[in-house]
Design a protein around this motif. Structure first.
Motif, PDB file in Angstrom:
ATOM      1  N   HIS A  63     -42.949  15.780  55.918  1.00 39.95           N
ATOM      2  CA  HIS A  63     -41.881  14.924  55.404  1.00 39.95           C
ATOM      3  C   HIS A  63     -41.547  15.197  53.935  1.00 39.95           C
ATOM      4  O   HIS A  63     -40.430  14.935  53.510  1.00 39.95           O
ATOM      5  N   TRP A  64     -42.479  15.754  53.188  1.00 41.86           N
ATOM      6  CA  TRP A  64     -42.216  16.082  51.790  1.00 41.86           C
ATOM      7  C   TRP A  64     -41.092  17.107  51.653  1.00 41.86           C
ATOM      8  O   TRP A  64     -40.428  17.154  50.628  1.00 41.86           O
ATOM      9  N   GLU A  65     -40.853  17.909  52.678  1.00 43.11           N
ATOM     10  CA  GLU A  65     -39.810  18.935  52.618  1.00 43.11           C
ATOM     11  C   GLU A  65     -38.405  18.355  52.776  1.00 43.11           C
ATOM     12  O   GLU A  65     -37.422  18.959  52.351  1.00 43.11           O
ATOM     13  N   LEU A  66     -38.302  17.203  53.415  1.00 42.26           N
ATOM     14  CA  LEU A  66     -37.003  16.680  53.818  1.00 42.26           C
ATOM     15  C   LEU A  66     -36.085  16.214  52.678  1.00 42.26           C
ATOM     16  O   LEU A  66     -34.881  16.458  52.753  1.00 42.26           O
ATOM     17  N   PRO A  67     -36.572  15.534  51.633  1.00 41.70           N
ATOM     18  CA  PRO A  67     -35.617  14.981  50.664  1.00 41.70           C
ATOM     19  C   PRO A  67     -34.698  16.009  50.013  1.00 41.70           C
ATOM     20  O   PRO A  67     -33.527  15.729  49.761  1.00 41.70           O
ATOM     21  N   VAL A 106     -32.605  10.431  62.490  1.00 45.01           N
ATOM     22  CA  VAL A 106     -34.057  10.275  62.582  1.00 45.01           C
ATOM     23  C   VAL A 106     -34.739  10.888  61.358  1.00 45.01           C
ATOM     24  O   VAL A 106     -35.728  10.342  60.839  1.00 45.01           O
ATOM     25  N   GLN A 107     -34.222  12.002  60.862  1.00 43.00           N
ATOM     26  CA  GLN A 107     -34.786  12.626  59.668  1.00 43.00           C
ATOM     27  C   GLN A 107     -34.500  11.786  58.427  1.00 43.00           C
ATOM     28  O   GLN A 107     -35.334  11.714  57.525  1.00 43.00           O
ATOM     29  N   VAL A 108     -33.327  11.165  58.376  1.00 41.58           N
ATOM     30  CA  VAL A 108     -32.996  10.275  57.254  1.00 41.58           C
ATOM     31  C   VAL A 108     -34.022   9.141  57.205  1.00 41.58           C
ATOM     32  O   VAL A 108     -34.510   8.784  56.123  1.00 41.58           O
ATOM     33  N   ARG A 109     -34.383   8.597  58.355  1.00 41.03           N
ATOM     34  CA  ARG A 109     -35.403   7.539  58.398  1.00 41.03           C
ATOM     35  C   ARG A 109     -36.758   8.070  57.922  1.00 41.03           C
ATOM     36  O   ARG A 109     -37.483   7.378  57.198  1.00 41.03           O
ATOM     37  N   GLU A 110     -37.094   9.307  58.311  1.00 45.73           N
ATOM     38  CA  GLU A 110     -38.360   9.905  57.867  1.00 45.73           C
ATOM     39  C   GLU A 110     -38.377  10.091  56.352  1.00 45.73           C
ATOM     40  O   GLU A 110     -39.399   9.845  55.696  1.00 45.73           O
ATOM     41  N   ARG A 157     -30.285   3.120  51.593  1.00 46.94           N
ATOM     42  CA  ARG A 157     -28.968   2.569  51.958  1.00 46.94           C
ATOM     43  C   ARG A 157     -28.424   3.221  53.225  1.00 46.94           C
ATOM     44  O   ARG A 157     -27.687   2.597  53.978  1.00 46.94           O
ATOM     45  N   THR A 158     -28.772   4.476  53.439  1.00 47.38           N
ATOM     46  CA  THR A 158     -28.222   5.218  54.574  1.00 47.38           C
ATOM     47  C   THR A 158     -28.890   4.836  55.891  1.00 47.38           C
ATOM     48  O   THR A 158     -28.227   4.802  56.934  1.00 47.38           O
ATOM     49  N   VAL A 159     -30.167   4.543  55.867  1.00 48.80           N
ATOM     50  CA  VAL A 159     -30.903   4.255  57.108  1.00 48.80           C
ATOM     51  C   VAL A 159     -30.228   3.175  57.957  1.00 48.80           C
ATOM     52  O   VAL A 159     -29.996   3.393  59.155  1.00 48.80           O
ATOM     53  N   PRO A 160     -29.885   2.007  57.401  1.00 46.74           N
ATOM     54  CA  PRO A 160     -29.316   0.966  58.264  1.00 46.74           C
ATOM     55  C   PRO A 160     -27.965   1.335  58.881  1.00 46.74           C
ATOM     56  O   PRO A 160     -27.568   0.761  59.889  1.00 46.74           O
ATOM     57  N   THR A 161     -27.276   2.287  58.306  1.00 48.96           N
ATOM     58  CA  THR A 161     -25.970   2.693  58.838  1.00 48.96           C
ATOM     59  C   THR A 161     -26.111   3.611  60.045  1.00 48.96           C
ATOM     60  O   THR A 161     -25.151   3.787  60.798  1.00 48.96           O
ATOM     61  N   GLY A 162     -27.290   4.229  60.195  1.00 46.94           N
ATOM     62  CA  GLY A 162     -27.486   5.188  61.274  1.00 46.94           C
ATOM     63  C   GLY A 162     -26.782   6.511  61.027  1.00 46.94           C
ATOM     64  O   GLY A 162     -26.636   7.322  61.940  1.00 46.94           O
ATOM     65  N   HIS A 163     -26.369   6.754  59.778  1.00 47.25           N
ATOM     66  CA  HIS A 163     -25.649   7.979  59.454  1.00 47.25           C
ATOM     67  C   HIS A 163     -26.586   9.166  59.247  1.00 47.25           C
ATOM     68  O   HIS A 163     -27.775   9.004  58.973  1.00 47.25           O
ATOM     69  N   ALA A 164     -26.002  10.331  59.344  1.00 46.18           N
ATOM     70  CA  ALA A 164     -26.647  11.581  58.980  1.00 46.18           C
ATOM     71  C   ALA A 164     -26.322  11.850  57.503  1.00 46.18           C
ATOM     72  O   ALA A 164     -25.484  11.171  56.916  1.00 46.18           O
ATOM     73  N   VAL A 165     -26.971  12.842  56.934  1.00 45.02           N
ATOM     74  CA  VAL A 165     -26.720  13.248  55.551  1.00 45.02           C
ATOM     75  C   VAL A 165     -26.444  14.745  55.533  1.00 45.02           C
ATOM     76  O   VAL A 165     -27.183  15.527  56.122  1.00 45.02           O
ATOM     77  N   VAL A 166     -25.349  15.107  54.858  1.00 42.45           N
ATOM     78  CA  VAL A 166     -25.010  16.514  54.653  1.00 42.45           C
ATOM     79  C   VAL A 166     -25.364  16.854  53.211  1.00 42.45           C
ATOM     80  O   VAL A 166     -25.041  16.101  52.285  1.00 42.45           O
ATOM     81  N   LYS A 167     -26.043  17.997  53.022  1.00 45.86           N
ATOM     82  CA  LYS A 167     -26.438  18.432  51.680  1.00 45.86           C
ATOM     83  C   LYS A 167     -25.777  19.769  51.368  1.00 45.86           C
ATOM     84  O   LYS A 167     -25.737  20.666  52.221  1.00 45.86           O
ATOM     85  N   ALA A 168     -25.288  19.860  50.136  1.00 43.96           N
ATOM     86  CA  ALA A 168     -24.710  21.115  49.633  1.00 43.96           C
ATOM     87  C   ALA A 168     -25.435  21.487  48.355  1.00 43.96           C
ATOM     88  O   ALA A 168     -25.787  20.612  47.555  1.00 43.96           O
ATOM     89  N   PHE A 169     -25.613  22.766  48.164  1.00 42.84           N
ATOM     90  CA  PHE A 169     -26.244  23.275  46.951  1.00 42.84           C
ATOM     91  C   PHE A 169     -25.231  24.172  46.243  1.00 42.84           C
ATOM     92  O   PHE A 169     -24.812  25.188  46.792  1.00 42.84           O
ATOM     93  N   TRP A 170     -24.824  23.756  45.064  1.00 39.06           N
ATOM     94  CA  TRP A 170     -23.826  24.495  44.296  1.00 39.06           C
ATOM     95  C   TRP A 170     -24.518  25.169  43.125  1.00 39.06           C
ATOM     96  O   TRP A 170     -25.208  24.529  42.341  1.00 39.06           O
ATOM     97  N   TYR A 171     -24.328  26.471  43.033  1.00 38.05           N
ATOM     98  CA  TYR A 171     -24.933  27.272  41.963  1.00 38.05           C
ATOM     99  C   TYR A 171     -23.844  27.937  41.143  1.00 38.05           C
ATOM    100  O   TYR A 171     -22.836  28.333  41.653  1.00 38.05           O
TER     101      TYR A 171
END
Length: 164
Positions: free
Chosen positions: A69-73, A96-100, A150-164
Motif C-alpha cells: 500500500h505504500w506504493e499507491l499514494p 478499491v485502491q483509493v480506499r487502500e 474526501r474521495t473515498v465516500p464518493t466511490g470515485h477513481a483517481v487519475v494521476k498525471a506526472f508533468w516534467y
C-alpha cells in the motif's frame, strides 16, 4: 514548466483508458483558475516537485506495514502508456485502491514514516533546515490524506498525471 504530480477524482465509468484522452482531460488542469476551483471543491490535488521524495517517505512504511500500500499514494495505479512510451504514463487508481490509499495514509503516523526515511530523503535538501524540509513533506502528506479521504465516500477513481 513545473514538475508536479496532479490528481483528479472522477467516476470510474467516465474514464477512458486512452492516453490522448487522458492527456486532454488532465491537461485541462493547466487552466490555473479551473484547477484551483477543483482543488477547493476537493476533486483535485497537486504535489509540486517533491513527489519522488514523498514516494521514498512512504517506502519507509514498507517494513512496518508489510504490504504494498505504500506504493499507491504516488506511483501506484494502473498505467495507461503513450503509444511510443515516449511520455510518462497516466495512472488510474480504482475505487478499491483509493480506499487502500486512504487507509494506509490514516494508519501510519507521519513521524513513523519520516524517521526511517530521513537518511534517504534529506541529502538532496541539505541546504535547508531539517524542520523546514519535514514541514514540506508533512504538508504534502496532509494534503494527500485529505484528498483521498474526501474521495473515498464518493466511490470515485483517481487519475494521476506526472508533468516534467
Amino acid at each position: 514548466m513545473s514538475i508536479e504530480m496532479q490528481l483528479r477524482a472522477m467516476s470510474e465509468s467516465e474514464i477512458r483508458e486512452d492516453w490522448a484522452w487522458l492527456e486532454e482531460f488532465m491537461g485541462d488542469a493547466g487552466d490555473f483558475d479551473r484547477f484551483q476551483a477543483e482543488r477547493r471543491a476537493g476533486i483535485a490535488e497537486v504535489v509540486e516537485y517533491h513527489f519522488p521524495a514523498l514516494h521514498e517517505v512512504y517506502r519507509a512504511a514498507y517494513t512496518p506495514q508489510g504490504s504494498h500500500h505504500w506504493e499507491l499514494p504516488v506511483f501506484g495505479g494502473d498505467p495507461v502508456y503513450h503509444a511510443t512510451y515516449a511520455r510518462p504514463p497516466f495512472l488510474i487508481l480504482r475505487p478499491v485502491q483509493v480506499r487502500e490509499v486512504a487507509a494506509f495514509l490514516t494508519a501510519v503516523p507521519f513521524d513513523d514514516l519520516w524517521e526511517p526515511a530521513r537518511p534517504k530523503v534529506l541529502p538532496p535538501f541539505s541546504a535547508f533546515d531539517e524542520a523546514e524540509v519535514k514541514g514540506w513533506f508533512l504538508t504534502h502528506h496532509t494534503d494527500l490524506r485529505a484528498f483521498y479521504d474526501r474521495t473515498v465516500p464518493t466511490g470515485h477513481a483517481v487519475v494521476k498525471a506526472f508533468w516534467y
